[in-house]
Structures are given as structure tokens and as C-alpha cells.
Design an enzyme around this catalytic site. Sequence first.
Site, PDB file in Angstrom:
ATOM      1  N   LYS A  44      -8.087  -2.595   4.930  1.00 27.95           N
ATOM      2  CA  LYS A  44      -7.564  -1.295   5.365  1.00 27.95           C
ATOM      3  C   LYS A  44      -7.432  -1.264   6.896  1.00 27.95           C
ATOM      4  CE  LYS A  44      -7.151  -0.080   1.176  1.00 27.95           C
ATOM      5  NZ  LYS A  44      -7.830   0.802   0.260  1.00 27.95           N
TER       6      LYS A  44
HETATM    7  C1  PLP Z   1      -8.126   1.061  -1.220  1.00 32.17           C
HETATM    8  C2  PLP Z   1      -7.749   2.291  -1.964  1.00 32.17           C
HETATM    9  C3  PLP Z   1      -8.689   3.079  -2.644  1.00 32.17           C
HETATM   10  C4  PLP Z   1     -10.098   2.646  -2.897  1.00 32.17           C
HETATM   11  O1  PLP Z   1     -10.838   2.341  -1.827  1.00 32.17           O
HETATM   12  P1  PLP Z   1     -12.089   1.309  -1.975  1.00 32.17           P
HETATM   13  O2  PLP Z   1     -12.800   1.516  -0.669  1.00 32.17           O
HETATM   14  O3  PLP Z   1     -11.541  -0.045  -2.139  1.00 32.17           O
HETATM   15  O4  PLP Z   1     -12.920   1.761  -3.126  1.00 32.17           O
HETATM   16  C5  PLP Z   1      -8.262   4.258  -3.213  1.00 32.17           C
HETATM   17  N1  PLP Z   1      -6.985   4.643  -3.170  1.00 32.17           N
HETATM   18  C6  PLP Z   1      -6.049   3.907  -2.559  1.00 32.17           C
HETATM   19  C7  PLP Z   1      -4.637   4.408  -2.532  1.00 32.17           C
HETATM   20  C8  PLP Z   1      -6.390   2.696  -1.955  1.00 32.17           C
HETATM   21  O5  PLP Z   1      -5.446   1.941  -1.382  1.00 32.17           O
END
Ligand code: PLP
Length: 366
Positions: A181
Amino acid sequence: MIPLSVPSLNQAEADLLMSAIQSGWISSLGPYIEEFEKRYAKICGVNYALAVSNGTTGLHLALHSLGVGPGDEVIIPDLTFVATANAVMYCKAKPIPVDVCRDSYCIDPEKIYNAITPKTKAIIPVHIYGHPADMGAIIDIAREKNLLVIEDAAEAHGASINGRQVGSFGDCGVFSFYANKILTTGEGGLITTNDKALYIRMKHLRDHAMSSSKKYWHDEVGFNYRMTNLQAAIGVAQIDKLNYFLDERSKILNKYKNILVESGVECNPSLNGACPVNWMVCAIVPGLERAQRDHAIELLRKIEVDSRPFFYPISKLPMYKNILNEINPISLDLSNSGINLPTYVGISDAQIEEVAEKFISVMKKI
Ligand SMILES: *Cc1c(COP(=O)(O)O)cnc(C)c1O
């Protein structure tokens, strides 16, 4: 191989992490957690932020704390990462995937309207690939129909609409700090809100619903969804770099666009008023079939370029395929034809050129 994503960490993260280790505060007590929360709240322009173990638990905690439960329906975009839908299932509620807009890849407000039933309790707009959903229209619908709004901002740190940050429009917003991210803490998440009562309830449930005055007294079934001080230490160092990351990512997208757009490749959208961020470069060759797209990814891999397909529509996954009778054509079409290209702070201009040129040459072959 040019990888899809590389986390951007250096001595600054290492220094704060080491200081957390040396302090002995390695679980979920310790000063970095509050610092991370306070600073993130300020970035978002909200009163409260609550750090959690990851984005998925953040979505679950938010939905559960807002009272989403059995018998409720929650409207989500069909084109999203599976966690958006799963968090609804954890509450024993039903996710209702609706189609997205072709021009933003985000949930279509008009289609939200058509999907509302007496059971609808909430909407989860997703700021997919860093582009903000149409929050003005979504908040209007939510007010009119008395629905909750939980923004899934996992992919959109720093994105805004007319100067207002995503994560500050709904009842709450949820961010992820997974390794790929825009900001990362390894694993991690955070919920933003202006609702004090909701914040207090989420904070309580994050820590086993334990009484703050009576140790080991729990008044309901809570969770352990806490972030560690180690993760938060990394997060604090990452926050310092947010503007730099966003600038670099925006330059990366522009360099890709300079090469790809004139070859007829569509890249990340940018609608009026919205200020998207570049989580991942999106490349769409209109009319491409899924098999051709998958073949292109394979050919790119052979010439040492990592890439990845867009998400499958939620309504195509085995556990969700019985919810809808019809398909959502725009989500399906984007899902079939979209490819994400290497996007990370530190990719060089030469590498961007190499990826873009290899992408164009592969497209000519299929
Ligand atoms: C990455 C992501 C999540 C989940 O996040 P994690 O920290 O990996 O649990 C939820 N929604 C979207 C759209 C994502 O891209």
C-alpha cells in the site's frame, strides 16, 4: 525482473523501530501507537483515528461497531478486493455488489440507488486504485435513505475531493498499511472518524471489550484487533514521507501515461474535482478479452516484467456468485481487460520506459 511493488523503507523506519524494541514496548502499549493515530487523524482532517491490526479487521470492527449484523444488506462495489465483501460476511450480513462507473472504476451512485431495499443498512464505497468514489452523491443517498457509510480507503492514502481527504466523508474510513500500500507498517490498518461515540466503542472492542476501570471485566464479546508499537513506529516514519511518496507516485504515473496513452492504452482515471493518488498504475486496452489479458501477463513475465490482473468481480467468486442473478457488465469488463504495472517509489525512469515499451510490444503480439 522488474517487480510490481517494493516497499519504501530506510534508516528512518529502522531507527524508530529499534527505539521501540529498546523501549520494551513491543505489543500494543507504547507511545508510537498514539502518535501514529494522532498524526493520521490530522492528515485526514478528522477528530479520531484508531490503529488496528490490518485493513480487513478495520473494516470488520467498523461494521460491527456500527451495528451491522444478521439480516442486514451492505452495498459494495463489485470491483474491489475481496476483503470489502468478507468483512460484511464476518458480521453475518449480506454484501450486495453493484456495478462501478466506467470513468472512475468506483461504485456508481445511481446503481446504489437501485440496489437499496428495506434491509439495506450501509454502503461501503471503495476508492479503488487510489481514485476517490463520488462521495458527494453517495453521502446524499445515505442521508436520504438513512444508511451508514464506511469508506474503504485502503488504496487511497492522501486522495481528496475538492480539498477534503478520503476517509473524512463517511461515518468512518478504513485504511490499510499492507506491504504494497502507499504507506506500510508491514501489516496494519486504521479507522478514521469524527463520531466520538463510535470511536470509543471501536477502541473498546479492539481490546477484547475490556473495561478501562476494571481489569479483566469484559461487557461483551470483543476482539484483539490491536496494532503493535513496532508497527506504529514504522508507521510514524512512513507518515513523514507521505507527501514525497504521493509526488513520486504521481510522477511515475505521468511517465507511464506519456508513453502508453498515445498507443491507445487507457491509464488511471482522474475526474473533475477528484484528486486521485496513484496506488497502482492501471493499463486498460479496450476490448481485450480475459484470455488475451492473461496471456499478456504471461508474456510480460517471460521478458522480466511483473504485472497483475485487476481484481475479479466479487460476484464471480464462488462464495458470492449466488447473490446476483445478473452480471455487472462494467465491473466484468474492467476486470477482464485491466492490468496493473510496476508502481513503487524508487522505480527508475529507464525501468518505466522499459515496462511501457514491453507492454506495447506484447499488446501488438496478442
Ligand atoms: C488491501 C485492501 C484491503 C485489506 O487490507 P489488509 O490490510 O490487507 O487487510 C481492503 N480493501 C481494499 C480495497 C484493499 O485494497
